[in-house]
Write an enzyme that holds these catalytic residues in place. Structure first.
Site, PDB file in Angstrom:
ATOM      1  N   ARG A   1      -6.622   9.736 -10.943  1.00 49.91           N
ATOM      2  CA  ARG A   1      -5.910  10.474  -9.871  1.00 49.91           C
ATOM      3  C   ARG A   1      -5.378   9.432  -8.884  1.00 49.91           C
ATOM      4  NH1 ARG A   1      -5.881   9.870  -5.026  1.00 49.91           N
ATOM      5  NH2 ARG A   1      -7.785  10.698  -4.156  1.00 49.91           N
TER       6      ARG A   1
ATOM      7  N   LYS B   1      -5.835  -2.075  -2.132  1.00 51.23           N
ATOM      8  CA  LYS B   1      -6.974  -1.812  -1.227  1.00 51.23           C
ATOM      9  C   LYS B   1      -7.654  -3.135  -0.865  1.00 51.23           C
ATOM     10  CE  LYS B   1      -7.215   2.852  -1.207  1.00 51.23           C
ATOM     11  NZ  LYS B   1      -7.366   3.758  -0.073  1.00 51.23           N
TER      12      LYS B   1
ATOM     13  N   ASP C   1     -14.272   6.203  -1.487  1.00 53.18           N
ATOM     14  CA  ASP C   1     -13.324   6.101  -0.379  1.00 53.18           C
ATOM     15  C   ASP C   1     -12.575   7.405  -0.143  1.00 53.18           C
ATOM     16  OD1 ASP C   1     -11.704   4.716   1.532  1.00 53.18           O
ATOM     17  OD2 ASP C   1     -10.147   4.504   0.001  1.00 53.18           O
ATOM     18  N   ASP C   2     -12.193   8.086  -1.212  1.00 53.36           N
ATOM     19  CA  ASP C   2     -11.388   9.305  -1.057  1.00 53.36           C
ATOM     20  C   ASP C   2     -12.196  10.430  -0.430  1.00 53.36           C
ATOM     21  OD1 ASP C   2      -8.906   8.376  -2.432  1.00 53.36           O
ATOM     22  OD2 ASP C   2     -10.390   8.023  -4.002  1.00 53.36           O
TER      23      ASP C   2
ATOM     24  N   TYR D   1       0.881  -1.176   0.000  1.00 55.34           N
ATOM     25  CA  TYR D   1       0.000   0.000   0.000  1.00 55.34           C
ATOM     26  C   TYR D   1       0.918   1.224   0.000  1.00 55.34           C
ATOM     27  CZ  TYR D   1      -4.193   2.614   1.513  1.00 55.34           C
ATOM     28  OH  TYR D   1      -5.242   3.497   1.607  1.00 55.34           O
TER      29      TYR D   1
ATOM     30  N   GLU E   1     -12.561   4.485  -6.222  1.00 58.29           N
ATOM     31  CA  GLU E   1     -11.252   4.835  -5.663  1.00 58.29           C
ATOM     32  C   GLU E   1     -10.420   5.618  -6.673  1.00 58.29           C
ATOM     33  OE1 GLU E   1     -10.304   3.698  -2.419  1.00 58.29           O
ATOM     34  OE2 GLU E   1      -8.796   5.244  -2.746  1.00 58.29           O
ATOM     35  N   ASP E   2      -9.861   6.702  -6.209  1.00 52.93           N
ATOM     36  CA  ASP E   2      -8.890   7.476  -6.992  1.00 52.93           C
ATOM     37  C   ASP E   2      -9.416   7.897  -8.368  1.00 52.93           C
ATOM     38  OD1 ASP E   2      -7.403   7.150  -4.737  1.00 52.93           O
ATOM     39  OD2 ASP E   2      -5.628   6.342  -5.722  1.00 52.93           O
TER      40      ASP E   2
ATOM     41  N   ASN F   1      -0.509  11.488  -0.403  1.00 55.20           N
ATOM     42  CA  ASN F   1       0.239  10.254  -0.633  1.00 55.20           C
ATOM     43  C   ASN F   1       0.831  10.270  -2.038  1.00 55.20           C
ATOM     44  OD1 ASN F   1      -0.511   9.024   1.858  1.00 55.20           O
ATOM     45  ND2 ASN F   1      -2.555   8.679   0.999  1.00 55.20           N
TER      46      ASN F   1
ATOM     47  N   ASN G   1      -5.088   7.505   7.449  1.00 52.54           N
ATOM     48  CA  ASN G   1      -5.325   6.922   6.120  1.00 52.54           C
ATOM     49  C   ASN G   1      -6.641   6.163   6.153  1.00 52.54           C
ATOM     50  OD1 ASN G   1      -5.159   4.923   3.866  1.00 52.54           O
ATOM     51  ND2 ASN G   1      -3.222   5.992   3.553  1.00 52.54           N
TER      52      ASN G   1
HETATM   53  N1  LIG Z   1      -4.545   9.992   3.724  1.00 52.51           N
HETATM   54  C1  LIG Z   1      -5.598   9.547   3.080  1.00 52.51           C
HETATM   55  O1  LIG Z   1      -6.331   8.667   3.548  1.00 52.51           O
HETATM   56  C2  LIG Z   1      -5.930  10.126   1.746  1.00 52.51           C
HETATM   57  C3  LIG Z   1      -5.054  10.956   1.102  1.00 52.51           C
HETATM   58  N2  LIG Z   1      -5.375  11.482  -0.108  1.00 52.51           N
HETATM   59  C4  LIG Z   1      -4.369  12.291  -0.783  1.00 52.51           C
HETATM   60  O2  LIG Z   1      -4.801  13.621  -0.878  1.00 52.51           O
HETATM   61  C5  LIG Z   1      -4.301  14.193  -2.072  1.00 52.51           C
HETATM   62  C6  LIG Z   1      -5.454  14.872  -2.790  1.00 52.51           C
HETATM   63  O3  LIG Z   1      -6.446  13.930  -3.129  1.00 52.51           O
HETATM   64  P1  LIG Z   1      -7.832  14.453  -3.717  1.00 52.51           P
HETATM   65  O4  LIG Z   1      -8.449  15.443  -2.820  1.00 52.51           O
HETATM   66  O5  LIG Z   1      -8.634  13.282  -4.090  1.00 52.51           O
HETATM   67  O6  LIG Z   1      -7.311  15.173  -5.039  1.00 52.51           O
HETATM   68  P2  LIG Z   1      -8.008  16.342  -5.841  1.00 52.51           P
HETATM   69  O7  LIG Z   1      -7.321  16.420  -7.138  1.00 52.51           O
HETATM   70  O8  LIG Z   1      -9.483  16.162  -5.794  1.00 52.51           O
HETATM   71  O9  LIG Z   1      -7.665  17.646  -4.980  1.00 52.51           O
HETATM   72  C7  LIG Z   1      -6.431  18.271  -4.990  1.00 52.51           C
HETATM   73  C8  LIG Z   1      -6.645  19.720  -4.598  1.00 52.51           C
HETATM   74  O10 LIG Z   1      -5.384  20.325  -4.375  1.00 52.51           O
HETATM   75  C9  LIG Z   1      -5.412  21.623  -4.963  1.00 52.51           C
HETATM   76  N3  LIG Z   1      -4.040  22.047  -5.236  1.00 52.51           N
HETATM   77  C10 LIG Z   1      -3.199  21.607  -6.181  1.00 52.51           C
HETATM   78  N4  LIG Z   1      -2.041  22.285  -6.108  1.00 52.51           N
HETATM   79  C11 LIG Z   1      -2.164  23.144  -5.083  1.00 52.51           C
HETATM   80  C12 LIG Z   1      -1.309  24.103  -4.507  1.00 52.51           C
HETATM   81  N5  LIG Z   1      -0.083  24.283  -4.971  1.00 52.51           N
HETATM   82  N6  LIG Z   1      -1.770  24.817  -3.470  1.00 52.51           N
HETATM   83  C13 LIG Z   1      -3.008  24.634  -2.993  1.00 52.51           C
HETATM   84  N7  LIG Z   1      -3.855  23.720  -3.491  1.00 52.51           N
HETATM   85  C14 LIG Z   1      -3.438  22.999  -4.528  1.00 52.51           C
HETATM   86  C15 LIG Z   1      -6.262  21.465  -6.197  1.00 52.51           C
HETATM   87  O11 LIG Z   1      -6.736  22.720  -6.621  1.00 52.51           O
HETATM   88  C16 LIG Z   1      -7.356  20.561  -5.657  1.00 52.51           C
HETATM   89  O12 LIG Z   1      -8.333  21.340  -5.029  1.00 52.51           O
HETATM   90  C17 LIG Z   1      -3.636  13.066  -2.850  1.00 52.51           C
HETATM   91  O13 LIG Z   1      -2.245  13.173  -2.685  1.00 52.51           O
HETATM   92  C18 LIG Z   1      -4.126  11.816  -2.191  1.00 52.51           C
HETATM   93  O14 LIG Z   1      -3.151  10.785  -2.194  1.00 52.51           O
HETATM   94  C19 LIG Z   1      -6.589  11.260  -0.702  1.00 52.51           C
HETATM   95  C20 LIG Z   1      -7.493  10.429  -0.107  1.00 52.51           C
HETATM   96  C21 LIG Z   1      -7.197   9.756   1.142  1.00 52.51           C
HETATM   97  C1  LIG Z   2      -5.228   6.786   0.712  1.00 50.05           C
HETATM   98  C2  LIG Z   2      -5.911   7.125  -0.507  1.00 50.05           C
HETATM   99  O1  LIG Z   2      -7.015   6.663  -0.758  1.00 50.05           O
HETATM  100  C3  LIG Z   2      -5.303   8.035  -1.441  1.00 50.05           C
HETATM  101  O2  LIG Z   2      -4.223   8.572  -1.176  1.00 50.05           O
HETATM  102  O3  LIG Z   2      -5.906   8.253  -2.481  1.00 50.05           O
HETATM  103 MG   LIG Z   3      -7.555   6.868  -2.753  1.00 53.85          MG
END
Ligand SMILES: NC(=O)C1=CN([C@@H]2O[C@H](COP(=O)(O)OP(=O)(O)OC[C@H]3O[C@@H](n4cnc5c(N)ncnc54)[C@H](O)[C@@H]3O)[C@@H](O)[C@H]2O)C=CC1
Ligand SMILES: CC(=O)C(=O)O
Ligand SMILES: [Mg+2]
Length: 563
Positions: A164, A182, A276-277, A111, A253-254, A418, A462
């Site tokens: 994504r 997952k 999930d996200d 993962y 997912e993603d 991530n 996470n």
């Molecule tokens: N820890 C966890 O469980 C999870 C972590 N994530 C992580 O969160 C990140 C984002 O995922 P999502 O929200 O689904 O992506 P997304 O693409 O929907 O959102 C990304 C956001 O970041 C903004 N952004 C991009 N560059 C930027 C900057 N320089 N300054 C400010 N904002 C900026 C974009 O405008 C957008 O609003 C990914 O890296 C993903 O791996 C996502 C889901 C779960």
């Molecule tokens: C953890 C997760 O779902 C993500 O980074 O997209």
């Molecule tokens: Mg995800």
């Protein structure tokens, strides 16, 4: 019709003898039935295995020791990933035995973070088919293709369109590593039986030019579909899956956020599904904040929360925090939303940008002057919670974190992007810039550190703490749908399982070795909501917890009976 696979699941733990039709190498080469050197003499006789495996009969734990010895001999993260996937493809029982008994060491390999690297290289390290690919060009065949999958009892489908993948962007069909990872966690974390899980890639092309030009790329070499053509593919997929496995849960997912919110809205009342996200991430993050507030003694409704990033994860988390502020702090929806500030790549999301904002950002647009930069937002808002979900490495600067700490004794700092290479800051940085005062959790794991003789253990915020249990709950009671109230209950359950011993070292989440217990408790909470809201498809069992436990797969060798 003869079936290519046996029925691999024994549902009766008291008399777990599995009737097996396969013989000889056909059995050894079926990863769901293979025991390798673990076949006892009686089965070697009965199943035509004499001479086909080495003479020693080896216990599963000794097999696991050999696996770990070889695992430690691998040179790189990618080698370690491939080594475990080879085992996955060879002997699933042993794979899950090894994962479950070395969960903290191996989860970062199957993962995040290593799965990110594996996805980037997926076409180059590809070994063997796993899961299903639904390609846009095959849309007319989706209804029949689902019957190519040999299992009638699929319970969990994790699907991505690769648009994504973590914070790595559009990885097209290479994103298949994510549903595979997952689903391994569904088995490890909540005891789903391996043959009841199905990883899926919706191959609608990719906007990633380098991938399309890669001679080894395995997906469709075409621009990513959009608009009605895209929707038709998703629709045909959901219809086909739902027709073949009407009780299965589909986890989106993603997906990039232009699709993620739409698809969730479209399907959430039609079929058993969730994103999930958005939803899983919302729940796990609220749980971590609640843990942090046990340390500070503050209330959720008093928090001022700043998000760097305003996409799927941000909206899911923001909505879940708002639900918490309303439920526990008695705030109105509007008052709770006013406690939350989001920044996207253009800066603070404000009302004067309203007309140009995507739908999902609008509810959190603040009546405020424009501010372009995180440091200035922190200076102005004085947040107590800072959440990074923008996928931009290092975007929590030293100046920003120090500024936050100037106004807040114990800043809650969650860089959630991530894999690790995309984290907004590291654990070391957050602790160093706040003299160890930060209440820290990150999307990918960081090692514990010692500062001034004090042990600090970063928690991993996470969604892996949430989705296995939510899935097990929804499937166990045959829920008609998955609701936000189920995710909220999952968040509260997870938070309640964080012990004082964890909090004393700043760890806001339970140790991963407890994941099965966590999933059982989350599953119970989810079922209770389904029963209370009339969404369950079964009568409530008297002992719900035992009912759920009895459904769970244990990675051990079940005796076989030749038939
Ligand atoms: N820890 C966890 O469980 C999870 C972590 N994530 C992580 O969160 C990140 C984002 O995922 P999502 O929200 O689904 O992506 P997304 O693409 O929907 O959102 C990304 C956001 O970041 C903004 N952004 C991009 N560059 C930027 C900057 N320089 N300054 C400010 N904002 C900026 C974009 O405008 C957008 O609003 C990914 O890296 C993903 O791996 C996502 C889901 C779960
Ligand atoms: C953890 C997760 O779902 C993500 O980074 O997209
Ligand atoms: Mg995800």
């Amino acid at each position: 019709m003869s079936r290519p696979f046996e029925h691999h699941v024994t549902d009766s733990p008291d008399a777990p003898v599995l009737p097996v039709r396969k013989r000889g190498l056909e059995l050894v080469h079926d990863p769901l039935l293979n025991k390798g050197t673990g076949f006892p003499d009686s089965e070697r006789d009965a199943l035509g295995l004499r001479g086909l495996v080495p003479p020693q009969v080896v216990s599963i734990d000794d097999q696991a020791s050999r696996i770990m010895e070889n695992f430690h001999r691998q040179y790189s993260d990618l080698d370690r990933y491939s080594y475990l996937e080879t085992l996955h493809d060879r002997n699933e029982t042993l794979y899950y035995r090894v994962l479950l008994s070395h969960i903290n060491e191996l989860t970062p390999v199957i993962y995040t973070p290593v799965v990110g690297q594996a996805c980037s290289q997926f076409a180059h390290i590809y070994q063997r088919a796993r899961g299903m690919y639904f390609g846009a060009a095959e849309i007319a065949h989706f209804d029949s293709m689902v019957h190519n999958w040999p299992e009638d009892e699929v319970e969990i489908v994790v699907v991505t369109d690769g648009s994504r993948i973590l914070g790595l962007g559009d990885l097209g069909a290479n994103g298949m590593g994510i549903p595979i990872g997952k689903l391994s966690l569904y088995v490890v974390g909540a005891g789903f039986h391996p043959p009841r899980t199905l990883p899926v890639m919706l191959d609608v092309g990719t906007g990633n030019r380098a991938l399309r030009d890669d001679p080894l790329y395995l997906g469709r070499r075409a621009e990513r579909l959009t608009g009605p053509a895209y929707d038709e593919v998703v629709d045909a997929f959901v219809r086909a899956v739902h027709a073949r496995w009407p009780h299965a849960l589909i986890q989106f997912e993603d997906f990039s956020n232009d699709q993620a919110f739409r698809l969730l809205a479209r399907y959430r009342d039609q079929v058993l599904c969730f994103n999930d996200d958005i939803q899983g991430t919302g729940a796990v993050t609220l749980a971590g904040i609640l843990s942090a507030l046990r340390i500070t003694g503050q209330k959720l409704a008093e928090q001022r929360v700043v998000f760097l990033g305003a996409g799927s994860a941000a909206r899911g988390i923001a909505d879940t925090i708002v639900a918490g502020m309303m439920a526990e702090g008695g705030l109105s929806l509007e008052a709770a939303r006013r406690q939350i500030w989001t920044l996207d790549s253009q800066g603070l999301v404000t009302l004067d940008r309203f007309d140009s904002l995507s739908e999902h950002k609008r509810p959190f647009a603040q009546d405020s002057a424009p501010i372009a930069d995180l440091l200035d937002v922190i200076r102005t808002i004085k947040p107590t919670v800072l959440i990074g979900v923008c996928g931009q490495a290092g975007s929590f600067s030293e100046a920003a974190i120090r500024e936050m700490h100037r106004h807040c004794e114990r800043p809650i700092v969650f860089p959630l992007s991530n894999p690790t290479s995309k984290a907004e800051c590291t654990a070391d940085q957050a602790y160093a810039w706040t003299d160890g005062a930060a209440l820290f959790a990150s999307g990918s794991p960081f090692d514990p550190i010692t500062r001034g003789g004090r042990l600090l253990v970063p928690g991993q915020c996470n969604n892996m703490y949430i989705f296995p249990g939510v899935g097990q709950g929804a499937i166990s009671c045959r829920a008609a749908k998955v609701t936000d109230s189920m995710f909220y209950a999952a968040a509260c359950t997870l938070a309640s399982l964080v012990g004082e011993d964890s909090l004393s070292v700043g760890r806001l989440y339970p140790d991963l070795t407890l994941i099965r217990e966590i999933s059982v408790q989350i599953a119970v909470a989810v079922c209770e909501i389904a029963f209370a809201e009339g969404l369950a498809g079964i009568k409530r069992p008297n002992d719900l917890e035992s009912f759920i436990r009895a459904r769970m797969f244990e990675p051990r060798y079940v005796p076989y009976e030749a038939v």
